[in-house]
Design a protein around this motif. Structure first.
Motif, mmCIF file in Angstrom:
data_model
loop_
_atom_site.group_PDB
_atom_site.id
_atom_site.type_symbol
_atom_site.label_atom_id
_atom_site.label_comp_id
_atom_site.label_asym_id
_atom_site.label_seq_id
_atom_site.Cartn_x
_atom_site.Cartn_y
_atom_site.Cartn_z
ATOM 1 N N ARG A 80 13.699 -21.936 -10.880
ATOM 2 C CA ARG A 80 13.695 -20.576 -11.418
ATOM 3 C C ARG A 80 12.293 -20.200 -11.915
ATOM 4 N NH1 ARG A 80 19.128 -19.082 -12.823
ATOM 5 N NH2 ARG A 80 20.398 -19.916 -11.118
ATOM 6 N N PRO A 81 11.289 -20.198 -11.030
ATOM 7 C CA PRO A 81 9.921 -19.881 -11.486
ATOM 8 C C PRO A 81 9.803 -18.494 -12.097
ATOM 9 C CG PRO A 81 10.057 -19.841 -9.088
ATOM 10 C CD PRO A 81 11.347 -20.429 -9.571
ATOM 11 N N GLU A 82 10.704 -17.597 -11.681
ATOM 12 C CA GLU A 82 10.650 -16.231 -12.204
ATOM 13 C C GLU A 82 11.010 -16.156 -13.688
ATOM 14 O OE1 GLU A 82 14.854 -16.919 -10.737
ATOM 15 O OE2 GLU A 82 12.814 -17.416 -10.069
ATOM 16 N N ALA A 83 11.596 -17.220 -14.230
ATOM 17 C CA ALA A 83 11.969 -17.227 -15.645
ATOM 18 C C ALA A 83 10.762 -17.351 -16.560
ATOM 19 C CB ALA A 83 12.952 -18.369 -15.922
ATOM 20 N N GLY A 84 9.640 -17.794 -16.030
ATOM 21 C CA GLY A 84 8.423 -17.872 -16.840
ATOM 22 C C GLY A 84 8.449 -18.942 -17.902
ATOM 23 N N LEU A 85 9.085 -20.072 -17.634
ATOM 24 C CA LEU A 85 9.106 -21.148 -18.621
ATOM 25 C C LEU A 85 7.712 -21.702 -18.891
ATOM 26 C CD1 LEU A 85 12.319 -23.133 -17.608
ATOM 27 C CD2 LEU A 85 12.047 -21.366 -19.359
ATOM 28 N N LEU A 86 6.837 -21.573 -17.911
ATOM 29 C CA LEU A 86 5.427 -21.926 -18.077
ATOM 30 C C LEU A 86 4.580 -20.685 -17.811
ATOM 31 C CD1 LEU A 86 5.410 -25.362 -16.239
ATOM 32 C CD2 LEU A 86 5.116 -24.993 -18.699
ATOM 33 N N PRO A 87 3.459 -20.547 -18.517
ATOM 34 C CA PRO A 87 2.588 -19.378 -18.288
ATOM 35 C C PRO A 87 2.043 -19.347 -16.862
ATOM 36 C CG PRO A 87 2.019 -20.507 -20.340
ATOM 37 C CD PRO A 87 2.976 -21.397 -19.612
ATOM 38 N N GLU A 88 1.629 -18.179 -16.419
ATOM 39 C CA GLU A 88 1.113 -18.027 -15.063
ATOM 40 C C GLU A 88 -0.289 -18.601 -14.899
ATOM 41 O OE1 GLU A 88 1.337 -14.053 -13.633
ATOM 42 O OE2 GLU A 88 3.502 -13.865 -13.952
ATOM 43 N N ALA A 89 -1.162 -18.353 -15.867
ATOM 44 C CA ALA A 89 -2.554 -18.797 -15.750
ATOM 45 C C ALA A 89 -2.632 -20.314 -15.848
ATOM 46 C CB ALA A 89 -3.398 -18.164 -16.845
ATOM 47 N N PRO A 90 -3.381 -20.968 -14.943
ATOM 48 C CA PRO A 90 -3.440 -22.435 -14.948
ATOM 49 C C PRO A 90 -3.880 -23.037 -16.280
ATOM 50 C CG PRO A 90 -4.346 -21.583 -12.906
ATOM 51 C CD PRO A 90 -4.096 -20.392 -13.785
ATOM 52 N N ALA A 91 -4.891 -22.435 -16.926
ATOM 53 C CA ALA A 91 -5.372 -22.984 -18.190
ATOM 54 C C ALA A 91 -4.297 -22.912 -19.267
ATOM 55 C CB ALA A 91 -6.633 -22.246 -18.639
ATOM 56 N N GLU A 92 -3.597 -21.785 -19.331
ATOM 57 C CA GLU A 92 -2.542 -21.639 -20.330
ATOM 58 C C GLU A 92 -1.326 -22.491 -19.978
ATOM 59 O OE1 GLU A 92 -2.975 -19.815 -23.374
ATOM 60 O OE2 GLU A 92 -4.875 -20.380 -22.445
ATOM 61 N N ARG A 93 -1.053 -22.647 -18.708
ATOM 62 C CA ARG A 93 0.043 -23.521 -18.291
ATOM 63 C C ARG A 93 -0.238 -24.963 -18.724
ATOM 64 N NH1 ARG A 93 0.356 -21.573 -13.527
ATOM 65 N NH2 ARG A 93 -0.650 -23.212 -12.298
ATOM 66 N N ALA A 94 -1.476 -25.395 -18.559
ATOM 67 C CA ALA A 94 -1.849 -26.741 -18.992
ATOM 68 C C ALA A 94 -1.733 -26.881 -20.503
ATOM 69 C CB ALA A 94 -3.269 -27.057 -18.533
ATOM 70 N N ARG A 95 -2.179 -25.850 -21.237
ATOM 71 C CA ARG A 95 -2.092 -25.897 -22.700
ATOM 72 C C ARG A 95 -0.629 -25.910 -23.152
ATOM 73 N NH1 ARG A 95 -5.709 -25.004 -26.598
ATOM 74 N NH2 ARG A 95 -7.253 -24.396 -25.031
ATOM 75 N N CYS A 96 0.210 -25.147 -22.491
ATOM 76 C CA CYS A 96 1.634 -25.122 -22.824
ATOM 77 C C CYS A 96 2.250 -26.501 -22.629
ATOM 78 C CB CYS A 96 2.336 -24.077 -21.963
ATOM 79 S SG CYS A 96 4.103 -23.885 -22.310
ATOM 80 N N ARG A 97 1.920 -27.140 -21.526
ATOM 81 C CA ARG A 97 2.424 -28.498 -21.291
ATOM 82 C C ARG A 97 1.902 -29.466 -22.354
ATOM 83 N NH1 ARG A 97 1.912 -27.417 -15.273
ATOM 84 N NH2 ARG A 97 4.030 -27.669 -14.423
ATOM 85 N N ALA A 98 0.630 -29.301 -22.737
ATOM 86 C CA ALA A 98 0.023 -30.210 -23.699
ATOM 87 C C ALA A 98 0.683 -30.110 -25.073
ATOM 88 C CB ALA A 98 -1.473 -29.939 -23.804
ATOM 89 N N VAL A 99 0.862 -28.884 -25.585
ATOM 90 C CA VAL A 99 1.462 -28.756 -26.915
ATOM 91 C C VAL A 99 2.944 -29.131 -26.883
ATOM 92 C CG1 VAL A 99 -0.233 -27.052 -27.666
ATOM 93 C CG2 VAL A 99 1.949 -26.273 -26.701
ATOM 94 N N SER A 100 3.598 -28.905 -25.744
ATOM 95 C CA SER A 100 4.999 -29.305 -25.619
ATOM 96 C C SER A 100 5.117 -30.825 -25.582
ATOM 97 C CB SER A 100 5.606 -28.695 -24.352
ATOM 98 O OG SER A 100 5.596 -27.286 -24.418
ATOM 99 N N GLU A 102 3.044 -32.864 -26.979
ATOM 100 C CA GLU A 102 2.742 -33.340 -28.325
ATOM 101 C C GLU A 102 4.002 -33.306 -29.198
ATOM 102 O OE1 GLU A 102 -0.620 -32.575 -31.824
ATOM 103 O OE2 GLU A 102 -0.755 -31.509 -29.893
ATOM 104 N N MET A 103 4.792 -32.257 -29.055
ATOM 105 C CA MET A 103 6.053 -32.180 -29.798
ATOM 106 C C MET A 103 7.038 -33.224 -29.308
ATOM 107 S SD MET A 103 7.699 -30.405 -32.161
ATOM 108 C CE MET A 103 8.325 -31.961 -32.745
ATOM 109 N N HIS A 104 7.076 -33.436 -28.007
ATOM 110 C CA HIS A 104 8.026 -34.363 -27.400
ATOM 111 C C HIS A 104 7.799 -35.793 -27.878
ATOM 112 C CE1 HIS A 104 9.740 -36.823 -24.074
ATOM 113 N NE2 HIS A 104 10.630 -35.842 -24.010
ATOM 114 N N GLY A 105 6.535 -36.193 -28.006
ATOM 115 C CA GLY A 105 6.252 -37.585 -28.311
ATOM 116 C C GLY A 105 5.715 -37.860 -29.692
ATOM 117 N N GLY A 106 5.532 -36.831 -30.501
ATOM 118 C CA GLY A 106 4.891 -37.028 -31.795
ATOM 119 C C GLY A 106 5.678 -36.502 -32.969
#
Length: 218
Positions: A80-100, A102-106
């Motif tokens: 469901r890519p249209e749901a926008g669970l990750l941002p469109e811009a690659p840099a922001e998508r990477a940052r979203c994964r990174a902070v997520s 951090e929450m997942h493992g910390g």
């Protein structure tokens, strides 16, 4: 018949169940929910932070079974890519994964000192130093993301994976009366006013109290 089934533990106590449910709803899945019994050993191990590997939430979608919140998020983003669970811009998508991630493992100190409990409210709760460091880091994440995106959610106008990951933390901030800087407090209030959060909280209110010893075991 619903197209997918999500197995969870407790709506009141389980931050991982909340995250998985938010992601599925954000993705627009036609979803049924199965709740494990509070007497189930795996459920208690998860809720008491005694389990090294969480098998709930668990999403069953056709022939696919996937567990772990980040794995569920990546699967939903694929179908469901249209749901926008990750941002469109690659840099922001990477940052979203990174902070997520951090929450997942910390933030272990915060998790153990301030367990999720939607039905409780502790005014003037004493927060010890270990958890304070986690709270400061989370507030810094909120400040950084919101200053970049303009809000009201961490990556802009609509919720993403990161908001689902930090939503349970916002409930902890309310439950334990945590004093927050302005930006973090505003974001907390945004998440707590989210219609999906209100729906989950209402269901948690009506959840039977099957795990009688949980509060004293934390």
């Amino acid at each position: 018949m619903a197209e997918a089934t999500l197995t969870i533990s407790s709506r009141n106590y389980s931050s991982w169940s909340l995250r998985g449910w938010l992601l599925c709803r954000m993705a627009g899945l036609d979803l049924s929910v199965t709740i494990l019994s509070g007497s189930d050993a795996a459920t208690r191990a998860e809720l008491l932070h005694l389990s090294p590997s969480f098998l709930v939430p668990r999403l069953e979608h056709g022939a696919i079974t996937v567990w772990d919140v980040l794995a569920i998020a990546e699967y939903l983003n694929e179908i469901r890519p249209e749901a926008g669970l990750l941002p469109e811009a690659p840099a922001e998508r990477a940052r979203c994964r990174a902070v997520s991630g951090e929450m997942h493992g910390g933030f272990i100190n915060l998790r153990s000192a301030l367990p999720m409990n939607l039905r409780s409210l502790h005014r003037g709760f004493k927060i010890f130093n270990g958890a304070k460091g986690d709270i400061e880091r989370i507030c810094a994440i909120f400040e950084d993301c919101l200053s970049r995106s303009g809000g009201p959610y961490l990556f802009g106008a609509r919720p993403t994976l990161a908001d689902a990951m930090y939503a349970p933390v916002c409930t902890r901030f309310r439950t334990y009366d945590v004093a927050l800087p302005f930006t973090a407090a505003t974001y907390r209030d945004t998440i707590l006013a989210w219609d999906l959060m209100n729906e989950w909280a209402a269901l948690a209110e009506s959840e039977p109290e099957e795990i009688e010893e949980l509060d004293m075991e934390f």
